[in-house]
Design an enzyme around this catalytic site. Sequence first.
Site, mmCIF file in Angstrom:
data_model
loop_
_atom_site.group_PDB
_atom_site.id
_atom_site.type_symbol
_atom_site.label_atom_id
_atom_site.label_comp_id
_atom_site.label_asym_id
_atom_site.label_seq_id
_atom_site.Cartn_x
_atom_site.Cartn_y
_atom_site.Cartn_z
ATOM 1 N N HIS A 1 -2.002 -7.655 2.474
ATOM 2 C CA HIS A 1 -2.029 -8.365 3.743
ATOM 3 C C HIS A 1 -2.974 -7.774 4.519
ATOM 4 C CE1 HIS A 1 -0.298 -5.149 6.193
ATOM 5 N NE2 HIS A 1 0.252 -4.723 4.948
ATOM 6 N N GLN B 1 -7.636 -0.044 3.465
ATOM 7 C CA GLN B 1 -8.376 -0.594 4.533
ATOM 8 C C GLN B 1 -10.036 -1.161 4.070
ATOM 9 O OE1 GLN B 1 -7.764 -1.511 7.596
ATOM 10 N NE2 GLN B 1 -5.732 -0.523 7.774
ATOM 11 N N GLY C 1 0.938 -1.275 0.001
ATOM 12 C CA GLY C 1 -0.019 -0.053 -0.036
ATOM 13 C C GLY C 1 0.900 1.227 0.048
ATOM 14 N N CYS D 1 0.564 1.489 11.746
ATOM 15 C CA CYS D 1 1.638 1.403 11.133
ATOM 16 C C CYS D 1 2.888 2.241 11.617
ATOM 17 C CB CYS D 1 1.597 1.954 9.614
ATOM 18 S SG CYS D 1 0.637 0.907 8.598
HETATM 19 C C1 LIG Z 1 -5.081 3.051 4.868
HETATM 20 C C2 LIG Z 1 -3.737 2.416 4.806
HETATM 21 N N1 LIG Z 1 -3.018 2.856 3.426
HETATM 22 C C3 LIG Z 1 -1.719 2.382 3.339
HETATM 23 C C4 LIG Z 1 -1.103 1.590 4.190
HETATM 24 C C5 LIG Z 1 0.364 1.120 4.084
HETATM 25 O O1 LIG Z 1 0.360 -0.370 3.802
HETATM 26 P P1 LIG Z 1 1.627 -1.078 3.789
HETATM 27 O O2 LIG Z 1 2.357 -0.899 5.150
HETATM 28 O O3 LIG Z 1 1.324 -2.398 3.935
HETATM 29 O O4 LIG Z 1 2.420 -0.660 2.738
HETATM 30 C C6 LIG Z 1 -1.839 1.198 5.647
HETATM 31 C C7 LIG Z 1 -1.269 0.172 6.516
HETATM 32 O O5 LIG Z 1 -1.715 0.204 7.377
HETATM 33 C C8 LIG Z 1 -3.188 1.753 5.767
HETATM 34 O O6 LIG Z 1 -3.959 1.249 6.633
#
Ligand SMILES: Cc1ncc(COP(=O)(O)O)c(C=O)c1O
Length: 384
Positions: free
Chosen positions: A206, A183, A74, A329
């Site tokens: 994931h 999400q 993401g 995150c």
């Molecule tokens: C709304 C949203 N966008 C982007 C991400 C980023 O995803 P990733 O850490 O797998 O790259 C997350 C991760 O929690 C998220 O909740």
Amino acid sequence: MQIPRSIYFDYNATTPLDPAVREAMLPFLSEAWGNPSSIHQVGRRARARLDEARDRAAVFLGAKPSEITFTSGGTEANNLAIFGAARLLKNKGKHLITSAIEHPSVLHCFDYLETHEGFSVTRLPVSRAGRVSAEHLKKAIRPDTVLVSVMAANNEIGTLQPVGELGAICRERGIIFHTDAVQWFGKEPFDHIHQFNADLVSICAHKFHGPKGAGLLYIKSPLHPDPILFGGGHENERRAGTESLPPILGLVEAMEKFTKPPVFQAARLKPLSAKLIAAIETIKGCEMASPKEGVLANTVAFVVPAADGLSLMAGLDMEGICASSGSACSAGSLEPSHVIMAIHGGISANSLVRFSLGRDTTEAEVDWVCSILPEVIRRAQPHQ
Ligand SMILES: Cc1ncc(COP(=O)(O)O)c(C=O)c1O
């Protein structure tokens, strides 16, 4: 009451890899190991499987294969969408719009473009429910606006945004619209990619029982964002780097299995969330942060007064409860939640607790958390 040993209430942070998805990935860790760009037979076999995966993703989303760019997740999809579109369009205009409650992988791209590349950024305010309004968007649009990015569902409090409506406003005005749907997929009913009225959509495996390190960016043709990774001509010149087949196949498999219908079943999760909410509302001073309506069925976030996030997380963890405080995150950080700050106008928000339920959440787990929560909160409030 039988006490479960470990309770995972952090499905918005990540979900376990589904065994069937894992199985589907295994051949790509052994037989189909070639480099899809090699022109010999080993490479061609890998290329055929990569093309197949892209075709499957395109059919599933209702897009063209050339509109699918596989990414590492993401974060990369969001970076490619925002940097790529803003830099592509900088000669047309340098005004960008986003919301104040986006994920850091969106917010920090806009911060960078503003600080280092001369763009001007409007961050739309949100209501008490954490929602962006169409009226605010319309007012913020300027003749030099080239890109709008608003997430489909908020990771911290679960608010759903009216992205179809926001996208339509942008489309009428010839403005590129991006939505971070990381999400959203796997939790809300998905029909086809055009329901977002977006030119760019970020998806991440994931969050719906696929592997980590796998995502995709839908890029509506003929848009061709500037690349953010330079090297070979992979992914239709959009993302350099040898494609990694196991996560890509895992992403496609998980997307097909778990997003239509959503693996997070609202009918099962809503009553469980309602039980948690009822218990939270009886605890003195606790305030719900998740809205009542227009919210992901699995997400229950609330603010605890006079307690900091770390003590709360540690207290819950001691009872075997995995939850999150603020943005998942940046777990481990004690940064106040920017989402709560934006909603409450800058009040310290160290005490956000987010429970996010999922496929394996049971009623017994919810009952146990409801029973232990008042005491965990009391312990985290030394001065109350
Ligand atoms: C709304 C949203 N966008 C982007 C991400 C980023 O995803 P990733 O850490 O797998 O790259 C997350 C991760 O929690 C998220 O909740």
